[in-house]
Write a protein that holds these residues in place. Structure first.
Motif, mmCIF file in Angstrom:
data_model
loop_
_atom_site.group_PDB
_atom_site.id
_atom_site.type_symbol
_atom_site.label_atom_id
_atom_site.label_comp_id
_atom_site.label_asym_id
_atom_site.label_seq_id
_atom_site.Cartn_x
_atom_site.Cartn_y
_atom_site.Cartn_z
ATOM 1 N N ILE A 108 -33.966 20.735 4.758
ATOM 2 C CA ILE A 108 -34.004 19.466 5.890
ATOM 3 C C ILE A 108 -33.317 18.418 4.992
ATOM 4 O O ILE A 108 -32.917 18.350 3.785
ATOM 5 N N HIS A 109 -32.678 17.371 5.763
ATOM 6 C CA HIS A 109 -32.090 16.410 5.257
ATOM 7 C C HIS A 109 -32.855 15.357 4.475
ATOM 8 O O HIS A 109 -32.602 14.766 3.240
ATOM 9 N N GLY A 110 -34.006 15.063 4.968
ATOM 10 C CA GLY A 110 -34.976 14.180 4.184
ATOM 11 C C GLY A 110 -34.910 12.497 4.735
ATOM 12 O O GLY A 110 -35.841 11.921 4.430
ATOM 13 N N ALA A 165 -19.907 14.054 10.631
ATOM 14 C CA ALA A 165 -20.461 14.355 9.177
ATOM 15 C C ALA A 165 -21.843 13.953 8.894
ATOM 16 O O ALA A 165 -22.274 12.776 9.562
ATOM 17 N N VAL A 166 -22.567 14.306 7.733
ATOM 18 C CA VAL A 166 -23.993 13.840 7.797
ATOM 19 C C VAL A 166 -23.732 13.350 6.230
ATOM 20 O O VAL A 166 -23.309 14.096 5.366
ATOM 21 N N VAL A 190 -35.740 22.151 0.994
ATOM 22 C CA VAL A 190 -36.584 22.974 1.513
ATOM 23 C C VAL A 190 -37.984 22.325 1.767
ATOM 24 O O VAL A 190 -38.779 22.281 0.876
ATOM 25 N N ALA A 191 -38.337 22.216 2.987
ATOM 26 C CA ALA A 191 -39.529 21.646 3.272
ATOM 27 C C ALA A 191 -39.925 21.894 4.956
ATOM 28 O O ALA A 191 -39.175 22.381 5.656
ATOM 29 N N ALA A 238 -39.745 14.148 12.643
ATOM 30 C CA ALA A 238 -40.661 12.907 12.639
ATOM 31 C C ALA A 238 -39.831 11.862 12.169
ATOM 32 O O ALA A 238 -40.040 10.687 12.787
ATOM 33 N N TYR A 239 -39.093 11.881 11.044
ATOM 34 C CA TYR A 239 -38.435 10.691 10.539
ATOM 35 C C TYR A 239 -37.258 10.346 11.381
ATOM 36 O O TYR A 239 -37.265 8.955 11.476
ATOM 37 N N ALA A 240 -36.663 11.307 12.027
ATOM 38 C CA ALA A 240 -35.502 10.896 12.949
ATOM 39 C C ALA A 240 -36.129 10.096 14.223
ATOM 40 O O ALA A 240 -35.640 9.200 14.780
#
Length: 130
Positions: A7-9, A25-26, A34-35, A42-44
């Motif tokens: 995940i990005h976090g 781009a990210v 990894v999570a 949810a964060y997004a």
């Protein structure tokens, strides 16, 4: 356990570069790990528009966001059960970050506007869950 992935976090529009409607781009991958993939969703969901828009996603936008996500990676039943809690935890994470900024850099008055705009966001998104 919830399904895990890389995940990005901190996945939100502020950390993406766009070419038209496509992501080119990210950025800001310092929280990548990894999570449970539900953490990014949810964060997004709560903070995708944060900083780049004066208002958070509304219920209709959230439904469209979830539908688009499901078109790529369907949520499993245990993820659907945990999504309300993870929305709340994502909201807490973001608000805690902004409160820290407000306390450490009181000259940054914009953060106060962000906090006001996002207070109650988790409740509105929870109401829009299928």
């Amino acid at each position: 356990p919830l399904p895990s992935a890389l995940i990005h976090g901190d996945f939100r529009a502020q950390n993406l570069l766009f070419e038209g409607a496509c992501v080119s781009a990210v950025l800001d991958c310092d929280e990548a790990r990894v999570a449970p993939r539900l953490l990014d969703l949810a964060y997004a969901g709560v903070f995708f528009q944060a900083v780049v828009s004066p208002v958070p996603l509304g219920p209709a936008d959230w439904k469209a966001f979830l539908a688009a996500y499901a078109g790529q990676a369907r949520l499993q039943p245990q993820e659907q059960r945990h999504l309300p809690l993870l929305l709340f935890l994502a909201w807490m994470k973001g608000i805690a970050l902004w409160l820290g900024i407000a306390c450490l850099r009181p000259a940054n008055t914009q953060v106060t506007d962000w906090i006001k705009a996002y207070t109650g966001t988790g409740i509105r998104l929870y109401e829009a869950l299928p």
